[in-house]
Design a protein around this motif. Sequence first.
Motif, short mmCIF file in Angstrom:
data_model
loop_
_atom_site.label_atom_id
_atom_site.label_comp_id
_atom_site.label_asym_id
_atom_site.label_seq_id
_atom_site.Cartn_x
_atom_site.Cartn_y
_atom_site.Cartn_z
N UNK A 376 18.94 -11.62 -58.29
CA UNK A 376 17.31 -11.44 -58.74
C UNK A 376 16.56 -11.92 -58.42
N UNK A 377 15.39 -12.41 -58.67
CA UNK A 377 14.32 -12.91 -58.17
C UNK A 377 13.76 -13.79 -59.71
N UNK A 378 13.85 -13.59 -60.65
CA UNK A 378 13.64 -14.55 -61.99
C UNK A 378 14.95 -14.30 -62.56
N UNK A 379 15.08 -15.07 -63.06
CA UNK A 379 15.77 -16.32 -64.38
C UNK A 379 17.58 -16.30 -63.84
N UNK A 380 17.82 -15.92 -62.48
CA UNK A 380 19.12 -16.00 -62.46
C UNK A 380 19.84 -16.95 -61.50
N UNK A 381 21.14 -17.07 -61.90
CA UNK A 381 22.03 -17.69 -60.97
C UNK A 381 21.84 -18.60 -59.50
N UNK A 382 21.57 -18.97 -58.74
CA UNK A 382 21.98 -19.14 -57.28
C UNK A 382 23.45 -18.65 -56.83
N UNK A 383 22.91 -17.80 -55.09
CA UNK A 383 23.97 -17.77 -54.69
C UNK A 383 24.36 -19.38 -53.86
N UNK A 384 23.21 -19.57 -53.21
CA UNK A 384 22.14 -20.92 -52.31
C UNK A 384 21.77 -21.55 -53.03
N UNK A 385 21.43 -22.66 -52.66
CA UNK A 385 20.39 -22.95 -52.76
C UNK A 385 20.46 -24.14 -52.14
N UNK A 386 19.43 -24.48 -51.02
CA UNK A 386 19.13 -25.06 -49.86
C UNK A 386 18.16 -26.14 -49.69
N UNK A 387 18.12 -27.54 -49.95
CA UNK A 387 17.51 -29.28 -49.72
C UNK A 387 16.97 -29.28 -48.40
#
Length: 492
Positions: A376-387
């Motif tokens: 989901x775009x809002x209020x969801x836990x990331x599958x992957x977050x990259x920085x």
Amino acid sequence: MRDRVQYLSGGTVHTIDGFDPKLTLLDHIRLTRRTTGTKEGCNEGDCGACTVVLGRLRDGAMVYEPVNACIMLAGMIDGCELITVEDLAGPSGLHPVQAAMVAHHGSQCGFCTPGIVMSLFALYEEGVRPVTRQVVTDQLAGNLCRCTGYRPIIDAALAACAGEVGGAAARDRAAAATVLADLADEEDIFIGNEQRFFAAPASIDALAELYQAHPDATLVAGATDVGLWITKQLRDIAKVIWLGRVGRLDRFVETPEALSIGATVTHARAEAALGGIDPDLGELMRRFGSRQVRASGTIGGSIANGSPIGDLAPAMIALGAKIYLRMGSEGRAMPLESFFIAYGKQDRRPGEFVVGVAVTKLRPDEAFRCYKVSKRFDEDISAVMGAFKFSLLDGVVADARVAFGGMAATPKRASATEEALIGAVLDDGGTWTRALDAIAEDFQPIDDVRASAAYRGEVARALLLKALVEVAGAQSEETRLIGRREASHVAA
């Protein structure tokens, strides 16, 4: 030392004493106060049916924010004004938000409506004008409605918030501020006994002493995670130390070179400053939970929790953040990536707590990108977050810091990828291949219900490629659902 919690509600000061340390605000409202307009839905801070508004005195002015009563502990409202849906209508009639919901047919079954009204009430009181559709949808990201559909609710919000705050609906902020100022003191709170208690130290020294004496106690900042331990895991938490009264922990210091954030600074308070470092960081914070979660959840709590899928830690690791801790009278600091040891384990000794984090701002020769991928775009836990942070010299990557969330048991730097990036030429995509391939050396991705290991590996590679493409000069509108220009506007 005080043995009670005190707060303002309906123009009257209320006290709570002798309560169980894990008593939630929702249970206090419904079962003790018997004001049942506030509903229990998901009981985990996702649906918004339990939304109430807390007024706090901040820098001499009243600030009203929506919070999830179901996962907030009752003791955490000490020194606040509590506003529930019963408090909105007055002798002159409905509040403008309520009247607009009626006029625009914004309710069907009505179960979610009190929470929606309270979220919109907070938006109304915030006084941001003009209110756009994007502002409304951001405000309602933590409120679900399965019957009505959101169009009439959004129409009601736009209509109610079209004018200035005032008239019969205006709250007497000055009177509330006076009461809260009278309630403010520097007393420690301790309710219970040595075996079972709710405590709220008023100084960092008192916190250090209490936590050393009770290292088995649960530290609570915003309770956005601890609340779930109570409502979903049914844990019997016997000792609670709430950090919300420790003045030094809510400090927020910004200089031209760096940002220093105390452990109890909320995501809502930090959002604009973090967005000022880079628009991507502002967009990340905008999608961090919901308004209710950001108003309660804290920077230190997010990091101390050590979740492998937390969004903030990878971004701060890529920026080179340091974490500061204290135990007793001794303090220490370390690079943030060194704090995370293994799943559910951090480099934090019994009786030691997080004081804050410091982030160095970007230099002119540095470029930063971060991306969150979720179902989901809002209020969801990331599958992957990259920085990603690149130090550039004449179009060549001279140094790099790369960190991912959701790819391992902890937020983790990609050291092989960083090494392979050095010397990559932005104008020559062929020089990027070694770094893209190195992600497989850094990670054997986790495999769970949110995403498969194979999917995570491909997404991580794609996110690095996306960052390089954008830094090389591609317009963000070609690569984004929301561009960096819009992200910067939203963060501001």
